[in-house]
Enzyme design. Structure first.
Site, mmCIF file in Angstrom:
data_model
loop_
_atom_site.group_PDB
_atom_site.id
_atom_site.type_symbol
_atom_site.label_atom_id
_atom_site.label_comp_id
_atom_site.label_asym_id
_atom_site.label_seq_id
_atom_site.Cartn_x
_atom_site.Cartn_y
_atom_site.Cartn_z
ATOM 1 N N ASP A 125 68.591 87.840 -44.240
ATOM 2 C CA ASP A 125 69.104 87.691 -45.339
ATOM 3 C C ASP A 125 68.065 86.507 -45.943
ATOM 4 O O ASP A 125 67.865 85.690 -47.005
ATOM 5 C CB ASP A 125 69.189 85.588 -44.441
ATOM 6 C CG ASP A 125 68.350 84.990 -43.219
ATOM 7 O OD1 ASP A 125 67.386 85.532 -43.579
ATOM 8 O OD2 ASP A 125 67.815 84.482 -42.288
ATOM 9 N N ARG A 126 66.618 87.025 -45.945
ATOM 10 C CA ARG A 126 65.333 86.238 -47.197
ATOM 11 C C ARG A 126 65.366 87.648 -47.860
ATOM 12 O O ARG A 126 64.918 88.986 -47.584
ATOM 13 C CB ARG A 126 63.678 86.532 -46.288
ATOM 14 C CG ARG A 126 64.685 85.025 -45.785
ATOM 15 C CD ARG A 126 62.876 84.633 -44.892
ATOM 16 N NE ARG A 126 63.500 83.399 -43.878
ATOM 17 C CZ ARG A 126 62.285 82.586 -43.308
ATOM 18 N NH1 ARG A 126 61.861 82.271 -43.681
ATOM 19 N NH2 ARG A 126 62.885 81.765 -42.549
ATOM 20 N N SER A 162 64.904 86.863 -37.435
ATOM 21 C CA SER A 162 64.737 86.810 -38.504
ATOM 22 C C SER A 162 63.755 87.851 -39.174
ATOM 23 O O SER A 162 63.151 88.721 -38.418
ATOM 24 C CB SER A 162 65.042 85.439 -39.162
ATOM 25 O OG SER A 162 64.567 85.144 -40.611
ATOM 26 N N ASP A 203 64.129 90.798 -44.865
ATOM 27 C CA ASP A 203 63.581 90.094 -43.636
ATOM 28 C C ASP A 203 63.902 91.264 -42.387
ATOM 29 O O ASP A 203 65.089 91.895 -43.380
ATOM 30 C CB ASP A 203 63.153 88.983 -43.404
ATOM 31 C CG ASP A 203 65.080 88.515 -43.175
ATOM 32 O OD1 ASP A 203 65.712 88.654 -43.950
ATOM 33 O OD2 ASP A 203 64.769 87.019 -42.310
ATOM 34 N N GLU A 229 65.888 78.895 -50.817
ATOM 35 C CA GLU A 229 64.555 78.025 -49.459
ATOM 36 C C GLU A 229 63.337 78.518 -50.764
ATOM 37 O O GLU A 229 63.308 79.860 -51.112
ATOM 38 C CB GLU A 229 64.658 77.719 -49.196
ATOM 39 C CG GLU A 229 65.887 77.047 -48.289
ATOM 40 C CD GLU A 229 66.080 77.208 -46.804
ATOM 41 O OE1 GLU A 229 66.465 76.567 -45.588
ATOM 42 O OE2 GLU A 229 65.356 78.589 -45.891
ATOM 43 N N THR A 242 64.563 71.229 -45.276
ATOM 44 C CA THR A 242 64.676 73.459 -44.450
ATOM 45 C C THR A 242 65.487 72.946 -43.915
ATOM 46 O O THR A 242 65.888 73.007 -42.746
ATOM 47 C CB THR A 242 63.710 73.601 -44.462
ATOM 48 O OG1 THR A 242 62.433 73.212 -45.200
ATOM 49 C CG2 THR A 242 62.838 74.838 -43.945
ATOM 50 N N ASP A 291 66.203 90.226 -40.437
ATOM 51 C CA ASP A 291 68.284 90.224 -40.285
ATOM 52 C C ASP A 291 68.471 90.386 -42.050
ATOM 53 O O ASP A 291 70.114 89.705 -42.271
ATOM 54 C CB ASP A 291 68.653 89.284 -39.809
ATOM 55 C CG ASP A 291 68.693 88.040 -39.892
ATOM 56 O OD1 ASP A 291 67.002 87.941 -41.185
ATOM 57 O OD2 ASP A 291 68.437 86.931 -40.484
#
Length: 553
Positions: free
Chosen positions: A293-294, A117, A289, A371, A352, A291
């Site tokens: 996903d952020r 990640s 990020d 999140e 989380t 991968d």
């Protein structure tokens, strides 16, 4: 191509645990420990419920060092277990949200995602990671990861196929492999195909392209030299019509070019310094990020915290075609995420970890979730999705600008939201790579004192202190020890938790959340009293020797 199944004895390797979202270890440890990957991949096949009989599996990753080695081992272990339908992204690439979409669209039983990640990559100082996703496209739940860990602790045998020549996956097409009398096919696919098809179901790209052209929208997109580089060119340049100069760090590299791919104000400083100044030439900027996903959202004169982004998306869902088509059923946030969205709508609060949203989405209870750790997503797939969140913001800018008949910026949208709903001042302190026992002792001390602790927040008394426990409303499962909360009578919260995404030692995260109708106050001044209380009740300096956090977000 021919393959022969081999079996040989092995012994367990300590520390093969799955944390918040998969295995995370230093790449050097994985590379230099004999049978490290062979052991862990076999444990996954031994224990995971969705790998007990051969079915279609998807394999991809973020492009970091060791991913190709891991991919080769996963394929060969799968062949040895009788799997004959194996789908891999070309050159091993596939972002986490893209793999979730691919699992769903191709009706696969499981997905292996090779990623650590937002952690750095590389041979010497980087991390390696491996996670398992289920047939719904989401991360394996605790009951599955616990069984994998147990299998890894007790493993005695490695089962793997040996190939008569090296497997290459740099060309799209099918590779036929005969293994023990069975014909298997490794399908090498375009890692963009299924994901781009999914995005077309979520957004009106023709409308967005017209908006970008009409207002000459200036955008900067940072891919941190990770997997989103290949997606960013397709989405932002081809579909939205932005020039390629909009893309920064867009070429995936095994070490991410030495960059730390965590899309926050610290590690995305290049983007922040380019976009946020009031005289910036850019209207909006995004960073994703390792991968994909952020996401980080910034605009001229504005940083949109993930918590505020979730709240604003909850008020503007009618501007996002996905929600117009599919309805808007509800919102969930992780417990440490600020309560900004709580002032907009009723919410479900989870621990989380994206896996906790899965049951809620599968049961139709929520459409949107987020999140504080820069993750936002919807029920269209079962992973958070950086590019999806960015396109939501472009959609909102387009809709607001159409209503106003002028270009409406990020700062204006943010301040209008605060003026209507108030503002949650929010900050997170990360104390990285502290001694694990010291961190655990500190947390236990606060648990022991939860019922008797005395403190106030500038005269506002403590309402309660507890260790957050989650009761899943869908399956009735209970997840405990998810973060120590100090909640005050005015709703302010101080939260302590240990992160499960690091690879060395422990990371202590401390969260500060304070609501005010005054949205123009200085954030540091607004939270100063909370920081003082947090240091006092946790004795963090005494336990860790740290006087200051490693990172402030």
């Amino acid at each position: 191509m021919q393959a022969t199944v081999k079996r040989y004895p092995t012994t367990p390797i300590s520390g093969q645990t799955m944390g918040t979202s998969g295995l995370r270890k230093r790449a050097s440890e994985v590379e230099n420990t004999p049978n490290y990957l062979e052991n862990f991949v076999n444990a996954m096949f031994n224990a995971a419920s969705n790998l007990q009989k051969p079915g279609k599996i998807i394999i991809g990753g973020d492009g970091r060092y060791l991913n190709l080695k891991a991919l080769d081992i996963i394929i060969r272990v799968a062949l040895s277990r009788g799997f004959t339908d194996i789908v891999v992204g070309k050159s091993g690439f596939m972002s986490t949200p893209a793999e979730s979409a691919t699992i769903i669209r191709r009706k696969a039983e499981a997905g292996f995602i090779m990623t650590a990640s937002h952690n750095p990559a590389g041979k010497d100082h980087g991390d390696f990671g491996l996670k398992l996703n289920m047939s719904n496209g989401g991360p394996a739940p605790l009951e599955v990861t616990s069984k994998i860990e147990e299998s890894a602790r007790n493993i005695k045998e490695i089962v793997i196929a040996e190939l008569n020549k090296p497997l290459t996956i740099d060309t799209i097409g099918d590779i036929e492999i005969e293994c023990e009398g069975k014909k298997a096919i490794v399908h090498v696919i375009d890692p963009l195909e299924d994901y781009i098809a999914y995005l077309h179901e979520c957004f009106d790209f023709e409308k967005l392209k017209q908006f970008v052209s009409k207002y000459h929208l200036k955008v900067q997109v940072d891919g941190f030299n990770a997997v989103t580089g290949i997606y960013n060119k397709k989405v932002f340049c081809e579909l939205l019509g932005l020039p390629e100069s909009s893309l920064k760090n867009a070429i995936p590299m095994p070490d991410f070019g030495g960059k730390h791919p965590d899309p926050n104000l610290t590690y995305a400083a290049e983007l922040v310094h380019a976009v946020i100044p009031e005289d910036s030439p850019y209207d909006i900027g995004f960073a994703f990020d390792g991968d994909g996903d952020r996401n980080l959202i910034v605009g001229r004169g504005a940083f949109v915290s993930p918590s505020d982004s979730l709240a604003i998306l909850s008020t503007k869902y009618n501007d996002i075609p996905f929600f117009v088509k599919n309805g808007f059923k509800g919102v969930a946030r992780s417990m440490p995420t600020s309560a900004a969205v709580d002032h907009v709508t009723s919410i479900t609060e989870t621990p989380t970890g994206w896996k906790f949203f899965g049951n809620l989405m599968d049961s139709g209870k929520i459409s949107l979730c987020g999140e504080e750790s820069f993750g936002t997503g919807c029920c269209g797939i079962r992973e958070k999705d950086g590019i999806w969140a960015a396109l939501c913001w472009v959609s909102i800018l387009a809709a607001e600008s159409e209503r106003a008949q002028r270009l409406v910026g990020v700062k204006e949208i943010l301040e209008n939201h605060w003026a209507k709903y108030g503002r949650n001042y929010y900050q997170r302190y990360d104390f990285d790579e502290v001694d694990k026992k010291a961190a655990e002792d500190m947390m236990q001390m606060m648990r022991d004192n939860a019922k008797t602790v005395k403190c106030d927040l500038n005269g506002v008394p403590l309402k309660f202190c507890d260790d957050f426990e989650y009761h899943d409303s869908v399956d009735g499962s209970v997840t405990s020890k998810q973060g120590i909360r100090f909640v005050f009578e005015d709703g302010s919260r101080i939260i302590f938790r240990l992160s499960g995404t690091g690879s060395v030692g422990a990371t202590i995260r401390v969260y500060f959340d304070k609501y005010s109708k005054d949205y123009k106050a200085d954030q540091n001044k607004m939270l100063a009293d909370m920081v003082t209380v947090a240091y006092a009740v946790s004795q963090i300096t005494k336990f860790t020797g740290r006087e200051k956090p490693s990172v402030v977000t």
